[in-house]
Scaffold this motif. Structure first.
Motif, PDB file in Angstrom:
ATOM      1  N   GLU A 532       0.817  -1.213   0.000  1.00  0.00           N
ATOM      2  CA  GLU A 532       0.000   0.000   0.000  1.00  0.00           C
ATOM      3  C   GLU A 532       0.855   1.269   0.000  1.00  0.00           C
ATOM      4  O   GLU A 532       0.312   2.382   0.048  1.00  0.00           O
ATOM      5  CB  GLU A 532      -0.917   0.005   1.225  1.00  0.00           C
ATOM      6  N   GLU A 534       2.731   4.072  -1.731  1.00  0.00           N
ATOM      7  CA  GLU A 534       2.685   4.677  -3.059  1.00  0.00           C
ATOM      8  C   GLU A 534       4.043   5.301  -3.380  1.00  0.00           C
ATOM      9  O   GLU A 534       4.810   5.655  -2.482  1.00  0.00           O
ATOM     10  CB  GLU A 534       1.592   5.745  -3.110  1.00  0.00           C
ATOM     11  N   ALA A 536       5.865   8.403  -5.503  1.00  0.00           N
ATOM     12  CA  ALA A 536       5.778   9.664  -6.252  1.00  0.00           C
ATOM     13  C   ALA A 536       7.172   9.955  -6.799  1.00  0.00           C
ATOM     14  O   ALA A 536       8.187   9.632  -6.169  1.00  0.00           O
ATOM     15  CB  ALA A 536       5.302  10.799  -5.344  1.00  0.00           C
ATOM     16  N   ARG A 556       5.355   7.369  -0.344  1.00  0.00           N
ATOM     17  CA  ARG A 556       4.214   8.090   0.210  1.00  0.00           C
ATOM     18  C   ARG A 556       3.274   7.070   0.861  1.00  0.00           C
ATOM     19  O   ARG A 556       3.088   5.973   0.359  1.00  0.00           O
ATOM     20  CB  ARG A 556       3.468   8.880  -0.870  1.00  0.00           C
ATOM     21  N   TRP A 557       2.685   7.492   1.997  1.00  0.00           N
ATOM     22  CA  TRP A 557       1.786   6.583   2.710  1.00  0.00           C
ATOM     23  C   TRP A 557       0.561   7.340   3.205  1.00  0.00           C
ATOM     24  O   TRP A 557       0.675   8.415   3.783  1.00  0.00           O
ATOM     25  CB  TRP A 557       2.527   5.946   3.892  1.00  0.00           C
ATOM     26  N   ARG A 558      -0.593   6.727   2.953  1.00  0.00           N
ATOM     27  CA  ARG A 558      -1.848   7.258   3.469  1.00  0.00           C
ATOM     28  C   ARG A 558      -2.363   6.299   4.533  1.00  0.00           C
ATOM     29  O   ARG A 558      -2.637   5.141   4.244  1.00  0.00           O
ATOM     30  CB  ARG A 558      -2.876   7.407   2.338  1.00  0.00           C
ATOM     31  N   ARG A 559      -2.503   6.830   5.728  1.00  0.00           N
ATOM     32  CA  ARG A 559      -3.021   6.038   6.843  1.00  0.00           C
ATOM     33  C   ARG A 559      -4.490   6.373   7.050  1.00  0.00           C
ATOM     34  O   ARG A 559      -4.842   7.504   7.420  1.00  0.00           O
ATOM     35  CB  ARG A 559      -2.231   6.353   8.106  1.00  0.00           C
ATOM     36  N   VAL A 562      -5.466   9.403   5.161  1.00  0.00           N
ATOM     37  CA  VAL A 562      -4.823  10.677   5.520  1.00  0.00           C
ATOM     38  C   VAL A 562      -3.325  10.546   5.262  1.00  0.00           C
ATOM     39  O   VAL A 562      -2.681   9.619   5.773  1.00  0.00           O
ATOM     40  CB  VAL A 562      -5.067  11.021   7.001  1.00  0.00           C
ATOM     41  N   PRO A 563      -2.747  11.483   4.465  1.00  0.00           N
ATOM     42  CA  PRO A 563      -1.305  11.399   4.191  1.00  0.00           C
ATOM     43  C   PRO A 563      -0.487  11.524   5.475  1.00  0.00           C
ATOM     44  O   PRO A 563      -0.799  12.336   6.349  1.00  0.00           O
ATOM     45  CB  PRO A 563      -1.050  12.583   3.254  1.00  0.00           C
ATOM     46  N   VAL A 564       0.554  10.706   5.577  1.00  0.00           N
ATOM     47  CA  VAL A 564       1.469  10.768   6.714  1.00  0.00           C
ATOM     48  C   VAL A 564       2.786  11.373   6.244  1.00  0.00           C
ATOM     49  O   VAL A 564       3.288  11.022   5.165  1.00  0.00           O
ATOM     50  CB  VAL A 564       1.733   9.352   7.302  1.00  0.00           C
ATOM     51  N   SER A 565       3.339  12.286   7.029  1.00  0.00           N
ATOM     52  CA  SER A 565       4.589  12.937   6.660  1.00  0.00           C
ATOM     53  C   SER A 565       5.675  11.892   6.408  1.00  0.00           C
ATOM     54  O   SER A 565       5.893  10.995   7.230  1.00  0.00           O
ATOM     55  CB  SER A 565       5.041  13.880   7.775  1.00  0.00           C
ATOM     56  N   PRO A 566       6.358  12.004   5.238  1.00  0.00           N
ATOM     57  CA  PRO A 566       7.448  11.049   4.969  1.00  0.00           C
ATOM     58  C   PRO A 566       8.508  11.033   6.064  1.00  0.00           C
ATOM     59  O   PRO A 566       9.033   9.975   6.430  1.00  0.00           O
ATOM     60  CB  PRO A 566       8.019  11.516   3.631  1.00  0.00           C
TER      61      PRO A 566
END
Length: 778
Positions: A532, A534, A536, A556-559, A562-566
């Motif tokens: 899961e 992503e 970019a 990139r990760w959406r938890r 909601v995007p989570v800061s790298p």
């Protein structure tokens, strides 16, 4: 026959001393009577006195010993001389010569004076009773069966008198039952040997009466044979007994758990071994009149010492040899205890700093909490972690890092009280257990710790700056040892998050934040497993031509949408060890996307992927890169290592990097210019690209010094044959400055392109390639 008091008898009770003294007094009184009688009548024959006394002295040295652990009785055969004297001389002459022989025999032995006195008394008394029996029993019959019977009865009377009085003396002195000594093992053997042996004296009388005097010499053969056999039996039994004692002592020595028990058992075993009471373990060697053996003990010098006594059962040399054997048993026991203590110490202490480890800290913490509940005091735990310690290992090696930790451990000891416990938990993490201290005292202690670390450490001629972050947890009613340590640990991590070189006191909010972080770790683990994450891509542009030369892959990760800061989830992945799985997932996804790009665009293109230094240590990472490179179908691959993280340049990492470089994969140092040892990286690792950090390009359009610094970095890179990528280009003026710097620069930033999905990157590349082709045609 003489008495040999046991270990208890040597010490002597008062009652035993009184009894022994009385026996000696009676014997001496009888001797005085004999002396008076001899003085009145004169000594009938001088020869028996001259010969009898030496023979008594010789024969008395070969007794049969009947004893037990409380004492012993020596059954001597010198009474055969008494029987000869009684049958050849008047009774008072025989008793006089016999008494002199007994006194000479006892005074020339190495026994204690109390034993000598008793043995003189009992020997004279028994001799006088035997004289009375012979005189009364034979009457005027000479050379008849009646005389022989009288001699045998006298021998029994002598034996009974000596044996009973000796048993009474030993029993009184040792405080044991007299019956036990009268009926002990070996008594009947002594009787069986004693009476027939005394008949040798009568045999001598018969030979003396019927033959010339010199014929008595023939009796020396059976006499010597019997004496040697008796001595052999006595010594054999004694040696067997001592071997049994030594064997039992060796077995028991393996069960003792402390030195005091070993010393106590050593004394008791030595008393049993020698049948002596005056045995001691001391720090000084034996002096005159003593024997001893050295006992090896690392803690202090020890000597096993006893009185040197010549006895029938053994010689002084044999006693000393027995002590040496027992000393060797004790030495082994002390060595085993020392080894056990060392093993326990090693198991519960850090081998580098010799500080207590986590296990002993938790044990002492449990004890401290119990004392705090009992006394109403406070338990505090201070968790300490060095800031920026890893670059010390990177730059100077692990030996230097170990030296720093040893120095820091010594400083921590000096910052706390004697009652406090400083422990090393692992790596550069330490903990201090503080008992009964107020909050102000704990704060003062932290101030000393921080000052001690800020002094820095001198390594290889360099003063290395250090600092530390700390967490404080005050013990509460419901805290266990592990829980309190975990709270202090959480507080320390919070201190690092707030800027390092500070201390934070644990609060419940910190614990909740840590729980949320752990939950995020679980969610990230699931996201990686389910693919899961992503990707970019942010294009990298050739400053001279404006053409897109490659792209950096960014995870990139959406938890829960909601995007989570790298920065947040990458940091969590590093802390939890998920970075390896995350890196593999990203590299696999990028390889698939690169294959798609290669088929749909013209010209060369480079994909750059960020990796963790930890991945370089993974055994399968080189193979993973090889598979990914094959899957990319000709698209070039660059692996970026951030210099903020640092690289531990050990042989394992270098071998992996060289193996990967041999495949045609290039390495780039990301965030160049902000790390610990940029120049050394350029020298030591196979790097082809440097990516200047955005902090270097931020003010190049407004600050000439910033511009000059970036020009220097670019010039250095080109001089070394390295490509230079400048990050953080967000304004047109920054790009203009880059163009003015010269050729062979690449740029990356929001002004040029923002990170985008693979489909958008493909569309952008197609437009870029079309624009570049039109520009080329025109």
């Amino acid at each position: 026959m003489t008495s040999t008091p046991s270990a208890t008898a040597v010490a002597g009770t008062r009652r035993g001393a009184v009894f022994d003294g009385a026996v000696c007094a009676v014997g001496l009184a009888i001797f005085v009577v004999a002396v008076v009688a001899v003085a009145q009548d004169g000594l009938t024959h001088i020869a028996p006195a001259l010969v009898g006394i030496p023979v008594i002295l010789i024969v008395s040295r070969f007794p049969l010993v009947v004893d037990n652990n409380d004492g012993g009785i020596e059954v001597g055969f010198d009474s055969c001389v008494l029987m000869f004297l009684l049958c050849t001389l008047p009774a008072h002459d025989a008793v006089f010569i016999w008494s002199l022989g007994v006194m000479v025999t006892q005074l020339t032995t190495g026994k204690l004076w109390s034993s000598k006195a008793f043995n003189i008394g009992v020997g004279i008394i028994a001799g006088s009773i035997a004289a009375a029996v012979v005189t009364a029993g034979r009457g005027d019959s000479i050379g008849t069966g009646r005389e022989l019977a009288a001699v045998m009865i006298a021998a029994v009377a002598y034996f009974a008198t000596d044996y009973v009085m000796s048993a009474v003396s030993v029993g009184i002195s040792s405080g044991t039952a007299i019956r036990r000594h009268l009926l002990q093992r070996g008594t009947w053997l002594a009787v069986a040997c004693f009476v027939p042996f005394d008949t040798l004296g009568y045999l001598g009388v018969v030979v003396h009466r019927a033959t010339p005097g010199w014929m008595l010499i023939l009796l020396a053969v059976p006499l010597v044979t019997l004496l040697v056999a008796t001595r052999a039996v006595t010594r054999a039994r004694e040696n067997a007994r001592r071997l049994t004692v030594l064997f039992d002592a060796a077995v028991r020595a393996q069960t003792h758990t402390d030195r005091e028990r070993v010393v106590g058992a050593l004394v008791e075993d030595a008393r049993d071994l020698l049948h002596l009471r005056r045995v001691a373990v001391r720090s000084t060697p034996p002096d005159g009149g003593e024997i001893g053996a050295r006992v090896n003990d690392e803690e202090e010098p020890r000597w096993l010492v006893a009185k040197a006594l010549g006895r029938a059962r053994s010689t002084i040399a044999a006693d000393e040899q027995a002590l040496r054997a027992l000393g060797a048993v004790a030495s082994d026991a002390f060595a085993r205890l020392a080894l056990t203590e060392e093993m326990v110490h090693v198991a519960r202490h850090d081998p580098l700093t010799d500080l207590p480890n986590r296990g002993i800290l938790l044990d002492r913490l449990l004890e401290a909490q119990a004392n705090a509940r009992k006394n109403g005091t406070q338990v505090t735990l201070l968790f300490i972690d060095l800031d920026g310690f890893k670059p010390v290992n990177d730059r100077f090696g692990h030996a230097a890092g170990d030296a720093v930790l040893v120095e820091l451990a010594d400083r921590l000891r000096s910052c706390v009280r004697e009652c406090d416990t400083v422990a090393r938990l692992g790596g550069d993490e330490f903990a201090v257990l503080i008992e009964g201290a107020e909050v102000a005292e704990v704060e003062e202690m932290w101030a000393r710790v921080l000052a001690a670390t800020r002094r820095g450490v001198l390594v290889a001629g360099h003063l290395l700056p250090l600092s530390a972050s700390g967490g404080i947890a005050f013990g509460g009613p419901g805290d266990d040892a592990e829980g309190l340590l975990r709270k202090a640990d959480l507080a320390m991590y919070e201190a690092k998050a707030r800027g390092k070189a500070r201390v934070v006191v644990y609060e419940h909010a910190i614990g909740r934040a840590r729980v949320e972080r752990l939950e995020m770790v679980d969610d990230l683990r699931r996201a990686v497993a389910r693919a899961e994450i992503e990707i970019a891509y942010q294009p990298i542009v050739d400053v001279d031509s404006g053409r897109i030369a490659g792209a950096e892959a960014l995870a990139r990760w959406r938890r829960d949408g909601v995007p989570v800061s790298p920065e947040l989830f990458i940091g969590i992945a590093e802390e939890s060890g998920l970075i390896v799985d995350l890196g593999e997932s990203v590299l696999t996804a990028v390889a698939a996307d690169a294959a798609v790009l290669h088929d749909q665009i013209d010209g060369p293109f480079v994909m750059t992927v960020n990796i963790s230094a930890r991945q370089l240590r993974e055994p399968g990472f080189v193979e993973l890169v090889a598979r990914s490179l094959t899957a990319m179908n000709g698209t070039a691959l660059v692996l970026e290592i951030t210099e903020r993280q640092g690289i531990d340049l050990d042989p394992l990492v270098l071998d992996a990097m060289h193996a990967i470089a041999a495949m045609g994969v290039r390495f780039a140092i990301d965030d160049f210019g902000v790390g610990f040892s940029s120049i050394s990286y350029l020298r030591d690792i196979p790097v082809q690209i440097i990516k200047a950090d955005g902090s270097l390009s931020h003010a190049i359009d407004s600050d000439e010094r910033a511009s000059a610094l970036l020009r220097s970095v670019a010039h250095m890179g080109r001089s070394l044959g390295l490509e230079v990528v400048v990050e953080g280009i967000e304004r047109e003026a920054q790009l203009t400055v880059l163009r003015d710097h010269g050729h062979q620069l690449y740029a990356q930033g929001f002004l040029l392109h923002r990170p985008m999905p693979i489909d958008d990157l493909l569309t952008t590349l197609r437009g870029d390639r079309t624009t570049s082709a039109l520009t080329s045609v025109s």
